[in-house]
Scaffold this motif. Structure first.
Motif, short mmCIF file in Angstrom:
data_model
loop_
_atom_site.label_atom_id
_atom_site.label_comp_id
_atom_site.label_asym_id
_atom_site.label_seq_id
_atom_site.Cartn_x
_atom_site.Cartn_y
_atom_site.Cartn_z
N LYS A 258 59.94 -1.47 -41.67
CA LYS A 258 60.63 -1.48 -42.96
C LYS A 258 61.07 -2.89 -43.33
O LYS A 258 61.02 -3.29 -44.50
CB LYS A 258 61.85 -0.55 -42.90
N LYS A 259 61.50 -3.64 -42.33
CA LYS A 259 62.06 -4.97 -42.57
C LYS A 259 60.97 -6.00 -42.88
O LYS A 259 61.14 -6.84 -43.77
CB LYS A 259 62.87 -5.41 -41.35
N ASP A 260 59.86 -5.97 -42.15
CA ASP A 260 58.81 -6.97 -42.31
C ASP A 260 57.47 -6.36 -41.92
O ASP A 260 56.96 -6.57 -40.83
CB ASP A 260 59.11 -8.21 -41.44
N ASP A 261 56.90 -5.60 -42.85
CA ASP A 261 55.68 -4.86 -42.53
C ASP A 261 54.48 -5.77 -42.27
O ASP A 261 53.64 -5.47 -41.41
CB ASP A 261 55.34 -3.85 -43.63
N VAL A 262 54.41 -6.91 -42.94
CA VAL A 262 53.27 -7.80 -42.74
C VAL A 262 53.24 -8.34 -41.31
O VAL A 262 52.19 -8.37 -40.66
CB VAL A 262 53.29 -8.97 -43.76
N THR A 263 54.40 -8.75 -40.82
CA THR A 263 54.49 -9.24 -39.44
C THR A 263 54.09 -8.16 -38.44
O THR A 263 53.38 -8.43 -37.46
CB THR A 263 55.92 -9.73 -39.13
N GLU A 264 54.51 -6.93 -38.69
CA GLU A 264 54.18 -5.84 -37.78
C GLU A 264 52.70 -5.48 -37.84
O GLU A 264 52.09 -5.13 -36.82
CB GLU A 264 55.06 -4.62 -38.07
N VAL A 265 52.11 -5.55 -39.02
CA VAL A 265 50.66 -5.34 -39.14
C VAL A 265 49.93 -6.38 -38.31
O VAL A 265 48.97 -6.07 -37.58
CB VAL A 265 50.21 -5.40 -40.62
N LYS A 266 50.37 -7.62 -38.39
CA LYS A 266 49.76 -8.71 -37.62
C LYS A 266 49.90 -8.45 -36.12
O LYS A 266 48.95 -8.65 -35.35
CB LYS A 266 50.42 -10.04 -38.00
N ARG A 267 51.06 -8.02 -35.68
CA ARG A 267 51.29 -7.71 -34.27
C ARG A 267 50.33 -6.63 -33.78
O ARG A 267 49.74 -6.73 -32.70
CB ARG A 267 52.72 -7.21 -34.03
N LEU A 268 50.18 -5.59 -34.58
CA LEU A 268 49.29 -4.49 -34.21
C LEU A 268 47.85 -4.96 -34.13
O LEU A 268 47.12 -4.63 -33.19
CB LEU A 268 49.43 -3.35 -35.23
N ALA A 269 47.43 -5.73 -35.11
CA ALA A 269 46.05 -6.21 -35.14
C ALA A 269 45.74 -7.10 -33.93
O ALA A 269 44.68 -6.97 -33.30
CB ALA A 269 45.79 -6.98 -36.44
N GLU A 270 46.64 -7.99 -33.63
CA GLU A 270 46.42 -8.89 -32.49
C GLU A 270 46.46 -8.14 -31.17
O GLU A 270 45.73 -8.47 -30.24
CB GLU A 270 47.44 -10.02 -32.53
N PHE A 271 47.30 -7.12 -31.09
CA PHE A 271 47.40 -6.35 -29.86
C PHE A 271 46.09 -5.64 -29.54
O PHE A 271 45.68 -5.58 -28.38
CB PHE A 271 48.55 -5.33 -29.96
N ILE A 272 45.44 -5.08 -30.55
CA ILE A 272 44.19 -4.35 -30.29
C ILE A 272 42.97 -5.27 -30.41
O ILE A 272 41.83 -4.80 -30.47
CB ILE A 272 44.03 -3.13 -31.23
N ASN A 273 43.23 -6.56 -30.43
CA ASN A 273 42.15 -7.57 -30.45
C ASN A 273 41.28 -7.48 -31.70
O ASN A 273 40.05 -7.63 -31.65
CB ASN A 273 41.27 -7.44 -29.20
N HIS A 274 41.94 -7.23 -32.85
CA HIS A 274 41.24 -7.23 -34.14
C HIS A 274 41.98 -8.16 -35.11
O HIS A 274 42.44 -7.72 -36.17
CB HIS A 274 41.21 -5.81 -34.72
N PRO A 275 42.08 -9.44 -34.79
CA PRO A 275 42.79 -10.35 -35.70
C PRO A 275 42.06 -10.47 -37.04
O PRO A 275 40.83 -10.41 -37.10
CB PRO A 275 42.79 -11.68 -34.94
N LEU A 276 42.83 -10.62 -38.10
CA LEU A 276 42.30 -10.70 -39.46
C LEU A 276 42.97 -11.84 -40.21
O LEU A 276 44.04 -12.32 -39.79
CB LEU A 276 42.54 -9.38 -40.20
N PRO A 277 42.41 -12.29 -41.31
CA PRO A 277 43.09 -13.29 -42.13
C PRO A 277 44.45 -12.78 -42.60
O PRO A 277 44.62 -11.58 -42.86
CB PRO A 277 42.12 -13.48 -43.31
N TYR A 278 45.39 -13.69 -42.73
CA TYR A 278 46.76 -13.30 -43.09
C TYR A 278 46.79 -12.54 -44.41
O TYR A 278 47.57 -11.61 -44.58
CB TYR A 278 47.65 -14.54 -43.16
#
Length: 294
Positions: A201-221
């Motif tokens: 709720k506080k910072d969804d973009v940061t959390e999306v980034k965390r999830l993507a990097e965790f599952i080894n699927h990094p994407l452009p910001y």
């Protein structure tokens, strides 16, 4: 001799409950649970593990978009990938990497998850908010019997009492949180990430980034921002009602808002009395003081 499951039904559940091992479970999934530990999994499976009403839909949809690499809604809604209620054959038909979700405790899950070291994501929410949201769901959802009667027909006071005692489907939110908090200690070799509803709720973009990097699927910001926007409460609610295939939807009472109610934090203050909140807090502290719970 009564069980916690039968006591839960006395408190107001029309949904059939029964004990599985030492936990209260919906009767409709027990036949799946009996073979759950021996189910096979794939190396690239991703498991989203939550207590009900803790942000499951939100995180599942984010992960689906991350894996796809674009802000596009998955065709089916997340119940198509519900480990607890789908058959092994149904789940086998899903393409890899599968994003499977469950409300089960670690000790009930397939042992292959630990052997194959699959990615495991635990989503948690303020437990009082989860209780409120679960109550609204149970008083509006028909569940598996397809009848017109709601899954729970008792009062809010009945529900809080049943929840504190763990006499509800999937048992106590407090024990559930404790067991998942201990997961890194119990399974140190398994890739694990814990996500909190309030952080999303506080910072969804940061959390999306965390999830993507965790599952080894990094994407452009910029894609993280697009996914976060597509998975906002209002847009995700619209997608589930008007875009997604409805095959796996459960039955809801007419006029209900369905799975998407408010998507807010702190609403519990409008429901819990002072006495209920204090009792809940006491049980919370007592639960976390028992380190032998698993």
């Amino acid at each position: 001799m009564s069980t916690r499951a039968s006591e839960g039904m006395v408190s107001g559940f029309s949904l059939q409950l029964e004990m599985f091992e030492d936990l209260v479970m919906p009767s409709g999934i027990v036949h799946h649970l009996s073979t759950m530990k021996t189910r096979s999994v794939r190396d690239d499976d991703i498991f989203v593990c939550t207590y009900p009403k803790s942000g499951t839909h939100w995180v599942w949809e984010i992960l689906s978009m991350v894996v796809a690499g674009r802000p596009e809604y998955a065709k089916h809604w997340q119940n198509s990938a519900h480990l607890d209620s789908r058959t092994e054959e149904e789940l086998d038909s899903l393409p890899s990497p599968r994003i499977l979700f469950t409300h089960l405790l670690p000790r009930l899950l397939p042992r292959d998850i630990w052997d194959r070291k699959c990615h495991v994501i635990n989503v948690q929410r303020n437990p009082k908010d989860a209780v409120v949201s679960y109550f609204v769901q149970h008083t509006n959802q028909n569940w598996v019997d397809k009848s017109r009667e709601a899954a729970f027909t008792g009062t809010w006071a009945n529900y809080v009492d049943a929840h504190i005692k763990g006499n509800i489907p999937y048992d106590s939110v407090l024990n559930h949180s404790l067991c998942w908090n201990r997961f890194p200690q119990d399974h140190p070799d398994v890739p694990f990430l814990q996500v909190h509803f309030e952080d999303l709720k506080k910072d969804d973009v940061t959390e999306v980034k965390r999830l993507a990097e965790f599952i080894n699927h990094p994407l452009p910001y910029e894609v993280y921002k697009q996914i976060a926007d597509a998975c906002s409460f209002s847009k995700l609610k619209h997608a589930h009602q008007h875009i997604k295939d409805q095959t796996f939807h459960n039955q809801w009472r007419e006029g209900s808002s369905g799975y998407f109610r408010k998507g807010e934090s702190g609403d519990w203050k409008n429901w819990f009395t002072v006495a209920q909140s204090e009792r809940f807090d006491r049980v919370y502290q007592r639960t976390y003081s028992h380190s032998d719970l698993k």
